[in-house]
Design a protein around this motif. Structure first.
Motif, PDB file in Angstrom:
ATOM      1  N   GLY A   1     -38.778  -6.668  27.212  1.00  0.00           N
ATOM      2  CA  GLY A   1     -38.559  -6.249  25.834  1.00  0.00           C
ATOM      3  C   GLY A   1     -39.829  -5.713  25.191  1.00  0.00           C
ATOM      4  N   ASP A   2     -40.981  -6.335  25.461  1.00  0.00           N
ATOM      5  CA  ASP A   2     -42.239  -5.831  24.910  1.00  0.00           C
ATOM      6  C   ASP A   2     -42.567  -4.442  25.452  1.00  0.00           C
ATOM      7  OD1 ASP A   2     -42.504  -8.137  23.481  1.00  0.00           O
ATOM      8  OD2 ASP A   2     -43.839  -9.115  24.930  1.00  0.00           O
ATOM      9  N   MET A   3     -42.321  -4.227  26.747  1.00  0.00           N
ATOM     10  CA  MET A   3     -42.566  -2.900  27.326  1.00  0.00           C
ATOM     11  C   MET A   3     -41.642  -1.855  26.696  1.00  0.00           C
ATOM     12  SD  MET A   3     -43.004  -4.039  31.325  1.00  0.00           S
ATOM     13  CE  MET A   3     -43.124  -2.350  31.892  1.00  0.00           C
ATOM     14  N   ALA A   4     -40.375  -2.234  26.479  1.00  0.00           N
ATOM     15  CA  ALA A   4     -39.446  -1.302  25.841  1.00  0.00           C
ATOM     16  C   ALA A   4     -39.871  -0.996  24.413  1.00  0.00           C
ATOM     17  CB  ALA A   4     -38.035  -1.885  25.863  1.00  0.00           C
ATOM     18  N   SER A   5     -40.400  -1.983  23.701  1.00  0.00           N
ATOM     19  CA  SER A   5     -40.843  -1.755  22.317  1.00  0.00           C
ATOM     20  C   SER A   5     -42.005  -0.773  22.258  1.00  0.00           C
ATOM     21  CB  SER A   5     -41.246  -3.088  21.676  1.00  0.00           C
ATOM     22  OG  SER A   5     -40.141  -3.972  21.583  1.00  0.00           O
TER      23      SER A   5
ATOM     24  N   ARG B   1     -47.521  -0.442  13.742  1.00  0.00           N
ATOM     25  CA  ARG B   1     -46.633  -0.475  12.593  1.00  0.00           C
ATOM     26  C   ARG B   1     -45.381   0.379  12.798  1.00  0.00           C
ATOM     27  NH1 ARG B   1     -48.683  -2.337   7.756  1.00  0.00           N
ATOM     28  NH2 ARG B   1     -50.854  -3.023   7.808  1.00  0.00           N
ATOM     29  N   LEU B   2     -45.310   1.122  13.878  1.00  0.00           N
ATOM     30  CA  LEU B   2     -44.145   1.970  14.111  1.00  0.00           C
ATOM     31  C   LEU B   2     -42.915   1.128  14.406  1.00  0.00           C
ATOM     32  CD1 LEU B   2     -45.818   4.759  16.281  1.00  0.00           C
ATOM     33  CD2 LEU B   2     -45.026   4.973  13.928  1.00  0.00           C
ATOM     34  N   PRO B   3     -41.729   1.569  14.012  1.00  0.00           N
ATOM     35  CA  PRO B   3     -40.518   0.770  14.224  1.00  0.00           C
ATOM     36  C   PRO B   3     -40.014   0.846  15.662  1.00  0.00           C
ATOM     37  CG  PRO B   3     -39.952   2.833  13.179  1.00  0.00           C
ATOM     38  CD  PRO B   3     -41.466   2.822  13.275  1.00  0.00           C
ATOM     39  N   THR B   4     -39.250  -0.159  16.063  1.00  0.00           N
ATOM     40  CA  THR B   4     -38.609  -0.184  17.372  1.00  0.00           C
ATOM     41  C   THR B   4     -37.126  -0.486  17.176  1.00  0.00           C
ATOM     42  OG1 THR B   4     -38.938  -2.557  17.747  1.00  0.00           O
ATOM     43  CG2 THR B   4     -40.736  -1.070  18.383  1.00  0.00           C
ATOM     44  N   LYS B   5     -36.358  -0.374  18.234  1.00  0.00           N
ATOM     45  CA  LYS B   5     -34.930  -0.653  18.170  1.00  0.00           C
ATOM     46  C   LYS B   5     -34.615  -2.132  18.289  1.00  0.00           C
ATOM     47  CE  LYS B   5     -33.518   3.849  19.987  1.00  0.00           C
ATOM     48  NZ  LYS B   5     -32.747   4.565  21.036  1.00  0.00           N
TER      49      LYS B   5
ATOM     50  N   MET C   1     -30.942  -5.147  17.423  1.00  0.00           N
ATOM     51  CA  MET C   1     -30.327  -5.988  18.437  1.00  0.00           C
ATOM     52  C   MET C   1     -29.795  -7.278  17.816  1.00  0.00           C
ATOM     53  SD  MET C   1     -32.815  -5.638  21.734  1.00  0.00           S
ATOM     54  CE  MET C   1     -31.751  -6.757  22.640  1.00  0.00           C
ATOM     55  N   LEU C   2     -28.643  -7.719  18.290  1.00  0.00           N
ATOM     56  CA  LEU C   2     -28.079  -8.981  17.839  1.00  0.00           C
ATOM     57  C   LEU C   2     -28.855 -10.160  18.414  1.00  0.00           C
ATOM     58  CD1 LEU C   2     -24.291  -8.169  18.185  1.00  0.00           C
ATOM     59  CD2 LEU C   2     -25.622  -8.296  16.075  1.00  0.00           C
TER      60      LEU C   2
END
Length: 490
Positions: free
Chosen positions: A410-414, A481-485, A489-490
């Protein structure tokens, strides 16, 4: 089968109609009914010989040729192996009046050719002294030699159809680690992992020689694709490869079971590493430490650069800054310098090269420090045969390990999503700042020479610590500070 089209490339296959025969027996009436038109089926079917069907684990592959023999390239050499004998074998069974005993034989597999030595009865130090040869088409392949205890000779088990030969150990030798035309006479430890831990079952004595017909042809093989062309033109999915491997294992097992003397399915499965895809905490830790060992070199280089950047040794830092400025002013020296450095490191490592082919490593396999419960889990059947409490404990442990892996993924995807967010206007203000910066930077790079920009950037990064702030730089703060998806996520 004779009516099915055979193809060795990616040409289009023409579909055909096939008659469905109505067979009700051998009577005259049934033969009359067979001559009548019943129905037809429309099939798009072909026998593809352009693929290589793996029957073994990919990392231990001994053959990468396509199925169709007319597509085979000329051989590049010959592999000769002498299976001399074994010493110090562990007793595998008890015989009346004789104590511990082993009826040992060897099986070697390379490509499609399997060989088996004779069985040497009732000795812990068998001598075979048998020699075999194989044609070699690719040097980056592995030959596997396994040692087994023949349980089919035991009179008490002759009528037992479930008799299985015991595993004593195996050795893998990668041909690319062998020097051409050199005879390697070496003793390899036979290591086996048991529910109680790792054990040395003895030593296997082999004599190996890889003779190469042409060094140029062999070196040319290193620039060729590993698999046949069809694997890249129309690649098979992972599920197809696994299904084909399972079917190939069944075909090989049934064929060798009809040989004389027969090879049991347990021997074929052990030689082909059929359980290499099964979950194992020990293998997971071993692969993790393998990855860390690979990354450790990059981490060490990063520590050296950070030490230079922090001016822990001012002399080295000054020399590094001067060398950096020389490369910036003469950029044509950058690539030659890097290549010369790599050549120098390779030449220095020549003296410490391995003198003999490597063998099984218990420390690398994490077999020395494995816990008893992890061993019990690895030897458990599939599906499990353990009690509900043990399964619950192992499931909770697996969830904890998977949770850590899930967090890292998840950190890599962010981080990747933050790069995407620079231009997709998910954060309008951040994208506006980035677009504005790119416009001004484009003008600046056009006006200011690239050498000056690189020199200023390098001097800014390598400045002494007294001129730096302990806070993160503006670019890093902006990126974080950029947003991620992850927000959605639920």
């Amino acid at each position: 089968m004779g009516a099915i089209e055979r193809r060795t490339d990616d040409k289009q296959v023409i579909s055909r109609w096939f008659n469905l025969d109505n067979q009700f027996g051998n009577s005259a009436e049934s033969k009359v009914m067979m001559t009548r038109f019943g129905s037809r089926i429309h099939l798009l079917v072909s026998l593809d010989g352009g693929y290589h069907v793996l029957d073994e684990a990919t990392m231990y592959s001994s053959d990468v040729k396509p199925t169709a023999k007319q597509l085979w390239k000329p051989q590049i050499g010959v592999l000769e192996m002498g299976i001399l004998g074994a010493t110090g074998l562990m007793p595998m069974k008890i015989k009346e009046g004789k104590g511990g005993s082993v009826d040992a034989y060897c099986v070697a597999k390379y490509g499609q050719k399997w060989v088996r030595t004779r069985t040497v009865v009732d000795t812990l130090s068998p001598k075979w002294n048998e020699q075999y040869t194989w044609e070699v088409f690719d040097p980056c392949t592995v030959i596997t030699v396994g040692v087994f205890d023949n349980c089919r000779l035991d009179k008490s088990m002759i009528n037992n159809a479930g008799a299985r030969d015991y595993r004593i150990g195996k050795v893998r030798i990668r041909l690319s680690t062998l020097e051409s035309d050199r005879v390697y006479t070496h003793s390899y430890p036979l290591l086996m992992l048991h529910p109680t831990g790792v054990k040395k079952m003895g030593e296997l004595h082999l004599a190996v020689r890889f003779s190469c017909a042409s060094i140029g042809n062999m070196l040319h093989m290193y620039t060729m694709p590993m698999l046949p062309k069809m694997h890249y033109v129309h690649p098979l999915s992972v599920n197809q490869l696994e299904s084909l491997r399972y079917q190939a294992l069944n075909v090989v097992s049934s064929r060798l079971n009809r040989a004389e003397p027969p090879l049991g399915r347990e021997v074929v499965e052990y030689m082909l590493d059929h359980d290499s895809h099964m979950w194992s905490m020990r293998r997971s830790k071993a692969n993790f430490f393998r990855l860390m060992n690979v990354i450790s070199g990059l981490v060490a280089i990063g520590h050296v650069i950070e030490s230079i950047r922090n001016w822990h040794k001012p002399v080295y830092s000054t020399l590094f800054v001067a060398f950096f400025l020389i490369l910036v002013t003469m950029p044509e020296l950058i690539i030659p310098t890097v290549l010369c450095f790599l050549s120098f490191v390779g030449i220095l490592g020549y003296r410490s090269r391995p003198r003999n082919p490597p063998h099984m490593d218990t420390r690398l396999s994490q077999a020395e420090s494995v816990y008893p419960d992890e061993l019990d889990e690895e030897f458990d059947s599939f599906p499990t045969s353990r009690s509900a409490d043990i399964v619950r404990m192992r499931y909770d442990r697996l969830r904890s390990v998977a949770g850590r892996i899930q967090t890292v993924v998840g950190d890599m995807a962010s981080q990747g999503e933050r790069f995407q967010a620079l231009l997709i206007w998910r954060d309008p203000r951040a994208t506006f700042l980035f677009v504005t910066f790119c416009l001004f930077a484009a003008v600046g790079f056009y006006v200011v020479p690239l050498k000056v920009v690189l020199a200023l950037w390098g001097l800014y990064v390598l400045r002494p610590p007294r001129f730096r702030s302990k806070l993160p730089c503006c670019a890093m703060s902006f990126f974080r500070r950029l947003p991620t998806k992850a927000d959605n996520m639920l």
